[in-house]
Design a protein around this motif. Structure first.
Motif, mmCIF file in Angstrom:
data_model
loop_
_atom_site.group_PDB
_atom_site.id
_atom_site.type_symbol
_atom_site.label_atom_id
_atom_site.label_comp_id
_atom_site.label_asym_id
_atom_site.label_seq_id
_atom_site.Cartn_x
_atom_site.Cartn_y
_atom_site.Cartn_z
ATOM 1 N N ASN A 85 45.482 79.898 36.353
ATOM 2 C CA ASN A 85 44.838 81.189 36.108
ATOM 3 C C ASN A 85 44.745 81.480 34.617
ATOM 4 O OD1 ASN A 85 44.040 84.043 37.255
ATOM 5 N ND2 ASN A 85 45.498 84.407 35.609
ATOM 6 N N TRP A 87 44.590 79.359 32.277
ATOM 7 C CA TRP A 87 43.599 78.435 31.733
ATOM 8 C C TRP A 87 42.184 78.968 31.937
ATOM 9 C CZ3 TRP A 87 42.495 74.490 28.722
ATOM 10 C CH2 TRP A 87 41.407 73.669 28.982
ATOM 11 N N GLN A 88 41.880 79.423 33.147
ATOM 12 C CA GLN A 88 40.520 79.860 33.441
ATOM 13 C C GLN A 88 40.259 81.299 32.996
ATOM 14 O OE1 GLN A 88 38.954 78.951 37.343
ATOM 15 N NE2 GLN A 88 38.601 76.891 36.599
ATOM 16 N N ASP A 89 41.268 82.143 33.016
ATOM 17 C CA ASP A 89 41.079 83.547 32.656
ATOM 18 C C ASP A 89 41.377 83.845 31.190
ATOM 19 O OD1 ASP A 89 41.006 85.953 35.133
ATOM 20 O OD2 ASP A 89 40.880 83.849 35.607
ATOM 21 N N ILE A 122 45.374 71.585 33.085
ATOM 22 C CA ILE A 122 45.227 73.044 33.153
ATOM 23 C C ILE A 122 45.911 73.763 31.998
ATOM 24 C CG2 ILE A 122 44.811 73.188 35.638
ATOM 25 C CD1 ILE A 122 47.821 73.839 35.953
ATOM 26 N N ILE A 279 32.198 81.948 33.516
ATOM 27 C CA ILE A 279 33.216 81.435 34.430
ATOM 28 C C ILE A 279 33.625 82.495 35.449
ATOM 29 C CG2 ILE A 279 35.233 82.088 33.050
ATOM 30 C CD1 ILE A 279 36.432 79.332 33.819
ATOM 31 N N HIS A 305 29.061 75.079 30.048
ATOM 32 C CA HIS A 305 29.063 75.430 31.466
ATOM 33 C C HIS A 305 27.789 75.021 32.201
ATOM 34 C CE1 HIS A 305 26.523 78.713 30.088
ATOM 35 N NE2 HIS A 305 27.483 79.130 29.278
ATOM 36 N N ALA A 406 38.340 84.658 36.951
ATOM 37 C CA ALA A 406 37.794 83.308 36.900
ATOM 38 C C ALA A 406 38.395 82.458 38.014
ATOM 39 C CB ALA A 406 38.064 82.681 35.536
ATOM 40 N N LEU A 407 39.718 82.411 38.102
ATOM 41 C CA LEU A 407 40.353 81.674 39.190
ATOM 42 C C LEU A 407 40.258 82.438 40.510
ATOM 43 C CD1 LEU A 407 41.894 79.023 39.721
ATOM 44 C CD2 LEU A 407 44.013 80.355 39.522
#
Length: 538
Positions: A85, A87-89, A122, A279, A305, A406-407
């Motif tokens: 999370n 990583w993506q957020d 990640i 994302i 992306h 994002a996640l």
């Protein structure tokens, strides 16, 4: 003498970290002691996943990077979800893990595996701590975690490194600091300035990178001066006060909102992407405009992306770019002469109004927004309720609605709320969660009890994974694996030392919310809603 753990903890304190979250194990005892002695309050949680989300909530409150501590083996693997999370957020999270010393690992295999290999996909970086290089390692780790798009950095700390005394010289300051950057002169900058200078229907879309850059004031000034309407991602809510006439609210997951916003965006002759990372967005936002649309992307990082095309890419921070645009844009130039943004805003208000029958999730969210102070920080778990509350809940400033965008993971809302309230200590905090999501992290109600902080939890009870059930029906699939029984959440709250109540009407909800503001402990508002209450709502 100083130990390796002392240097690691001291550098975290120097970088602004004041809390650490996690669950102890024998391999991290020296680290825990060092964190405590350095001035970081260690908070015991019931699951590493919750600890990471509490760390994120604290970061949103005071700007200090989050710190999560886990022991080797199962402690590390329990945290995978929250590290992904971060990583993506785009969350700066320092993940400290204990491990056995390298020589022992050759013959001692109990709970031993390669933490770094597991985590590398990640995290922004993974380090193995070594005596004699701890100061430079920590400088690198913090700089990487905060640079560009923030993210998690992993540090594996062998027992001997943490416990051994060292004469290593180290500085009790954090050297690295983000520097605002401006785009380089060139064709893309010329194209961007020409587009904004001539535009009659400019529109801006802002997201998580603008929040992390602290660009709210610059965006607000630009939008007000040149009458540019603003759409945000859910993470970007509040970059412009959402009560402002130019604020068109959040977007990303709601087909109903998209049906109003995307046609407006496609009428624009200058689409400004201000720290906007797609994302967070659902499939409707893949190629939402034509390849030759007049789109300017202001970004701190290379965008790979492939979600959409742009006319010009400006690598730089939002505020300096908006300053350059202000130098070529006439403040007297009329924007949107047909008044289309105002019409869209009104249509959105109607689309997400309270239920006509007087009770349902929309009424719950409107009632609580009206009952709670403007400065209230809301958190939202993943599910149908998150989509709806993200459209309804208006934020006067950034970082006032926290969620996994994002996640999109469940089990985040309650610990995010706990972490923010613990660190901030002032603004009221409410967590919106579905009944399934709350049951994922019920154990943290004991953490909430022990912390003695007045978090409000609003749980929407419909005994179903409503969003998944809706998708099953929409794809003409059978009802499988989405229904479950009703839990007596008020009784659970009482068992954990809080106040819980069933709520089935707006008047009771309003009075209970107001009472919660004066309560020392946590309050759980169990709002019963009908099954399929989200049909047509999102």
């Amino acid at each position: 003498m100083t130990t390796g753990a002392d240097i690691i903890a001291g550098k975290l304190y120097a970088a602004g970290c004041r809390h650490a979250f996690g669950i102890p194990g024998g391999e991290v005892l020296a680290l825990m002691q060092a964190l405590d002695e350095a001035g970081l309050n260690f908070v015991l949680v019931k699951h590493e996943n919750a600890g990471g989300f509490m760390a994120e909530g604290g970061w949103h409150a005071d700007g200090g990077p989050g710190v999560l501590l886990a022991t080797l083996g199962p402690g590390v693997t329990n945290a995978i979800n929250v590290v992904a999370n971060a990583w993506q957020d785009r969350v700066p999270l320092i993940f400290l893990t204990g491990c056995v010393d390298q020589a022992e690992a050759e013959s001692y295999t109990h709970q031993v595996f390669d933490h770094q290999q597991l985590l590398r996909p990640i995290v922004k970086a993974s380090f193995s701590a070594r005596l004699g290089a701890l100061d430079v390692m920590m400088e690198k780790a913090m700089a990487i975690a905060l640079d560009g798009q923030p993210g998690p950095v992993h540090i594996d700390v062998p027992i001997k490194v943490a416990e051994s005394e060292t004469g290593e010289a180290w500085t009790k300051v954090f050297q690295a600091a983000p520097v605002a950057t401006q785009p380089l002169p060139g064709k893309d900058l010329e194209t961007a300035l020409e587009l904004i200078a001539k535009a009659e229907r400019p529109i801006a879309i802002a997201g998580v990178d603008a929040v992390n850059e602290g660009a709210s004031a610059a965006i607000t000034q630009f939008c007000e001066t040149y009458r540019v309407p603003l759409v945000t991602s859910y993470k970007g809510k509040g970059l412009l006060d959402e009560t402002h006439p130019l604020a068109l609210g959040g977007a990303g997951l709601s087909p109903k909102a998209d049906s109003h916003l995307l046609p407006l965006i496609n009428q624009s002759d200058c689409i400004l992407l201000l720290g906007y990372d797609p994302i967070e967005m659902r499939i409707n936002w893949r190629n939402p405009w034509s390849d030759d649309a007049p789109v300017v992307d202001v970004t701190p990082v290379l965008r790979t992306h492939g979600m959409h095309a742009v006319s010009a890419t400006l690598r730089g921070d939002v505020a300096p770019v908006l300053k350059l645009m202000s130098e070529v844009r006439d403040p007297g130039k009329v924007s949107w002469p047909g008044g289309e943004p105002a019409k869209t805003r009104k249509a959105l208000e109607g689309a997400f109004a309270p239920e006509g029958g007087g009770w349902g999730p929309a009424t719950v969210f409107h009632t609580l927004r009206n009952a709670l102070p403007d400065e209230t920080v809301a958190t939202a778990d993943s599910g149908a309720h998150r989509i709806l509350v993200s459209q309804i809940w208006r934020c006067p400033g950034p970082r006032q609605m926290l969620q996994s965008s994002a996640l999109c993971t469940m089990g985040c809302a309650v610990p995010l709320a706990m972490g923010h309230r613990l660190v901030d200590g002032g603004a009221p905090v409410i967590a919106f969660v579905g009944d399934a999501g709350l049951e994922m992290c019920l154990g943290e109600l004991s953490t909430l009890r022990d912390l003695k902080i007045p978090v409000i939890i609003c749980v929407l009870v419909d005994t179903s994974l409503a969003l998944i059930e809706l998708k099953q029906r929409n794809s003409q699939r059978p009802n499988v694996g989405v229904d479950f029984g009703e839990t007596d959440f008020p009784a659970v709250a009482a068992a954990y030392g809080g106040h819980g109540v069933w709520v089935e009407d707006a008047a009771t909800l309003k009075s209970e919310a107001e009472a919660a503001l004066a309560r020392d402990g946590f309050t759980l508002l169990a709002c019963r809603i009908e099954r399929r209450a989200y049909d047509g709502a999102i």
